[in-house]
Design a protein around this motif. Sequence first.
Motif, PDB file in Angstrom:
ATOM      1  N   ARG A  99       0.838  -1.212   0.000  1.00 57.16           N
ATOM      2  CA  ARG A  99       0.000   0.000   0.000  1.00 57.16           C
ATOM      3  C   ARG A  99       0.866   1.254   0.000  1.00 57.16           C
ATOM      4  O   ARG A  99       0.631   2.195  -0.760  1.00 57.16           O
ATOM      5  CB  ARG A  99      -0.904  -0.017   1.243  1.00 57.16           C
ATOM      6  CG  ARG A  99      -1.987   1.056   1.208  1.00 57.16           C
ATOM      7  CD  ARG A  99      -2.606   1.252   2.580  1.00 57.16           C
ATOM      8  NE  ARG A  99      -1.759   2.083   3.409  1.00 57.16           N
ATOM      9  CZ  ARG A  99      -1.512   1.863   4.700  1.00 57.16           C
ATOM     10  NH1 ARG A  99      -2.035   0.832   5.316  1.00 57.16           N
ATOM     11  NH2 ARG A  99      -0.725   2.681   5.384  1.00 57.16           N
ATOM     12  N   LEU A 100       1.901   1.225   0.820  1.00 53.14           N
ATOM     13  CA  LEU A 100       2.769   2.404   0.894  1.00 53.14           C
ATOM     14  C   LEU A 100       3.604   2.575  -0.371  1.00 53.14           C
ATOM     15  O   LEU A 100       3.871   3.702  -0.802  1.00 53.14           O
ATOM     16  CB  LEU A 100       3.667   2.321   2.125  1.00 53.14           C
ATOM     17  CG  LEU A 100       2.921   2.572   3.444  1.00 53.14           C
ATOM     18  CD1 LEU A 100       3.789   2.204   4.634  1.00 53.14           C
ATOM     19  CD2 LEU A 100       2.484   4.042   3.542  1.00 53.14           C
ATOM     20  N   THR A 139       2.424  15.620   6.343  1.00 54.59           N
ATOM     21  CA  THR A 139       1.545  15.322   7.488  1.00 54.59           C
ATOM     22  C   THR A 139       1.198  13.837   7.517  1.00 54.59           C
ATOM     23  O   THR A 139       1.141  13.199   8.571  1.00 54.59           O
ATOM     24  CB  THR A 139       0.253  16.168   7.405  1.00 54.59           C
ATOM     25  OG1 THR A 139       0.630  17.540   7.324  1.00 54.59           O
ATOM     26  CG2 THR A 139      -0.642  15.958   8.608  1.00 54.59           C
ATOM     27  N   ARG A 140       0.981  13.288   6.344  1.00 55.36           N
ATOM     28  CA  ARG A 140       0.648  11.855   6.222  1.00 55.36           C
ATOM     29  C   ARG A 140       1.762  10.989   6.823  1.00 55.36           C
ATOM     30  O   ARG A 140       1.513  10.054   7.571  1.00 55.36           O
ATOM     31  CB  ARG A 140       0.479  11.578   4.724  1.00 55.36           C
ATOM     32  CG  ARG A 140      -0.294  10.425   4.302  1.00 55.36           C
ATOM     33  CD  ARG A 140      -1.733  10.415   4.743  1.00 55.36           C
ATOM     34  NE  ARG A 140      -2.148   9.010   4.778  1.00 55.36           N
ATOM     35  CZ  ARG A 140      -2.140   8.263   5.876  1.00 55.36           C
ATOM     36  NH1 ARG A 140      -1.814   8.747   7.038  1.00 55.36           N
ATOM     37  NH2 ARG A 140      -2.486   6.987   5.804  1.00 55.36           N
ATOM     38  N   ILE A 141       2.990  11.332   6.484  1.00 52.34           N
ATOM     39  CA  ILE A 141       4.128  10.551   7.003  1.00 52.34           C
ATOM     40  C   ILE A 141       4.246  10.764   8.512  1.00 52.34           C
ATOM     41  O   ILE A 141       4.463   9.825   9.272  1.00 52.34           O
ATOM     42  CB  ILE A 141       5.453  10.955   6.305  1.00 52.34           C
ATOM     43  CG1 ILE A 141       5.337  10.769   4.787  1.00 52.34           C
ATOM     44  CG2 ILE A 141       6.634  10.137   6.855  1.00 52.34           C
ATOM     45  CD1 ILE A 141       4.922   9.386   4.322  1.00 52.34           C
ATOM     46  N   ASP A 142       4.061  12.005   8.945  1.00 54.28           N
ATOM     47  CA  ASP A 142       4.154  12.312  10.378  1.00 54.28           C
ATOM     48  C   ASP A 142       3.144  11.476  11.169  1.00 54.28           C
ATOM     49  O   ASP A 142       3.458  10.943  12.236  1.00 54.28           O
ATOM     50  CB  ASP A 142       3.906  13.809  10.599  1.00 54.28           C
ATOM     51  CG  ASP A 142       4.408  14.266  11.952  1.00 54.28           C
ATOM     52  OD1 ASP A 142       5.619  14.141  12.209  1.00 54.28           O
ATOM     53  OD2 ASP A 142       3.589  14.709  12.766  1.00 54.28           O
ATOM     54  N   PHE A 167      11.064  11.956   0.720  1.00 52.24           N
ATOM     55  CA  PHE A 167      11.078  12.786   1.934  1.00 52.24           C
ATOM     56  C   PHE A 167      12.323  13.660   1.986  1.00 52.24           C
ATOM     57  O   PHE A 167      12.308  14.751   2.562  1.00 52.24           O
ATOM     58  CB  PHE A 167      10.993  11.885   3.185  1.00 52.24           C
ATOM     59  CG  PHE A 167      10.678  12.641   4.439  1.00 52.24           C
ATOM     60  CD1 PHE A 167       9.358  12.819   4.851  1.00 52.24           C
ATOM     61  CD2 PHE A 167      11.682  13.203   5.208  1.00 52.24           C
ATOM     62  CE1 PHE A 167       9.055  13.546   5.998  1.00 52.24           C
ATOM     63  CE2 PHE A 167      11.388  13.925   6.357  1.00 52.24           C
ATOM     64  CZ  PHE A 167      10.078  14.095   6.749  1.00 52.24           C
ATOM     65  N   ALA A 168      13.401  13.178   1.369  1.00 51.72           N
ATOM     66  CA  ALA A 168      14.657  13.948   1.370  1.00 51.72           C
ATOM     67  C   ALA A 168      14.491  15.302   0.674  1.00 51.72           C
ATOM     68  O   ALA A 168      15.366  16.171   0.775  1.00 51.72           O
ATOM     69  CB  ALA A 168      15.781  13.142   0.728  1.00 51.72           C
ATOM     70  N   TYR A 180       6.577  18.569  11.709  1.00 50.75           N
ATOM     71  CA  TYR A 180       6.481  17.116  11.501  1.00 50.75           C
ATOM     72  C   TYR A 180       7.524  16.373  12.346  1.00 50.75           C
ATOM     73  O   TYR A 180       8.417  15.715  11.805  1.00 50.75           O
ATOM     74  CB  TYR A 180       6.667  16.784  10.004  1.00 50.75           C
ATOM     75  CG  TYR A 180       5.922  17.729   9.096  1.00 50.75           C
ATOM     76  CD1 TYR A 180       4.537  17.651   8.968  1.00 50.75           C
ATOM     77  CD2 TYR A 180       6.599  18.731   8.385  1.00 50.75           C
ATOM     78  CE1 TYR A 180       3.843  18.547   8.168  1.00 50.75           C
ATOM     79  CE2 TYR A 180       5.913  19.629   7.578  1.00 50.75           C
ATOM     80  CZ  TYR A 180       4.544  19.532   7.471  1.00 50.75           C
ATOM     81  OH  TYR A 180       3.861  20.419   6.679  1.00 50.75           O
ATOM     82  N   PRO A 181       7.443  16.499  13.674  1.00 44.21           N
ATOM     83  CA  PRO A 181       8.506  15.932  14.524  1.00 44.21           C
ATOM     84  C   PRO A 181       8.620  14.408  14.424  1.00 44.21           C
ATOM     85  O   PRO A 181       9.736  13.870  14.490  1.00 44.21           O
ATOM     86  CB  PRO A 181       8.095  16.362  15.946  1.00 44.21           C
ATOM     87  CG  PRO A 181       6.641  16.672  15.859  1.00 44.21           C
ATOM     88  CD  PRO A 181       6.385  17.160  14.480  1.00 44.21           C
ATOM     89  N   ASN A 182       7.486  13.724  14.285  1.00 47.53           N
ATOM     90  CA  ASN A 182       7.551  12.256  14.196  1.00 47.53           C
ATOM     91  C   ASN A 182       8.234  11.847  12.898  1.00 47.53           C
ATOM     92  O   ASN A 182       9.069  10.936  12.864  1.00 47.53           O
ATOM     93  CB  ASN A 182       6.152  11.638  14.243  1.00 47.53           C
ATOM     94  CG  ASN A 182       5.361  12.125  15.422  1.00 47.53           C
ATOM     95  OD1 ASN A 182       5.841  12.074  16.551  1.00 47.53           O
ATOM     96  ND2 ASN A 182       4.162  12.641  15.169  1.00 47.53           N
ATOM     97  N   ALA A 183       7.858  12.519  11.832  1.00 52.77           N
ATOM     98  CA  ALA A 183       8.458  12.204  10.524  1.00 52.77           C
ATOM     99  C   ALA A 183       9.949  12.520  10.531  1.00 52.77           C
ATOM    100  O   ALA A 183      10.759  11.749   9.997  1.00 52.77           O
ATOM    101  CB  ALA A 183       7.751  12.990   9.423  1.00 52.77           C
TER     102      ALA A 183
END
Length: 218
Positions: A99-100, A139-142, A167-168, A180-183
């Motif tokens: 899916r990803l 936001t989705r990645i985060d 993402f880079a 986006y701290p989690n990402a």
Amino acid sequence: MANVELYYFSPSGPCRSVLLTAKALSVPLELKHLHIWNKEHLSPEFTKINPDQTVPTIKDGEFTLWESRAIMRYLVGKYGGEDNSLYPRDLKKRAEVDRLLDYDLGVFYRTMLECVWLPMKDRTEPTKEQEEKVVKAFTRIDTLVKDKKFLTGNNLTIADFAIVIGFAAEYIYPGDMSKYPNAMAWYKRIQELPYYKEVNQSYYDLVESMKKRPAEQS
Ligand SMILES: N[C@@H](CCC(=O)N[C@@H](CS)C(=O)NCC(=O)O)C(=O)O
């Protein structure tokens, strides 16, 4: 084990995701660099290998394959042993990785390419719509990595290798990545892999050289 031939262009995103996978699996590669800006991928020799004229392309003995996500799946299947967590056998876990990978191909990578990379390259201002797409993608990645080390859980998978490449684009994104701290924590975790820098340095070097180019070269 004979080396797998990899036709690649070092700063190319899809090529770097394949290189990350090969490094993670310790697959010995015979690297064949094609400079796509010099149109080396349009040569009759390479067109015979891959009529779509794209990199990455691999030759594993008599078998030829292109499309980075297909190559990553193939490398894990062939060189990853019985059940490799990079692309797990379990149907549901594998479906999440798939899916990803599909989200990356259809949305995430394209968003970063069209809405961050091209405006930087062409020195144009992104439109409001482009900016919204980027915010939505980051936001989705985060959200995805809020309670996990990697995108599908606590194991690294080829979905991380595909998505980290897009993402880079954060490296050139003028917006605020502290939203986006989690990402960013996930990104740092991947950057700490021992082979990350070696594989990705050409991208960061390219960005630096593009930033320095005179206006007429944009
Ligand atoms: N969906 C393909 C994209 C491959 C691709 O477009 N690669 C670029 C380099 S980043 C390329 O070969 N461009 C040459 C061209 O399209 O003429 C993949 O993931 O492998």
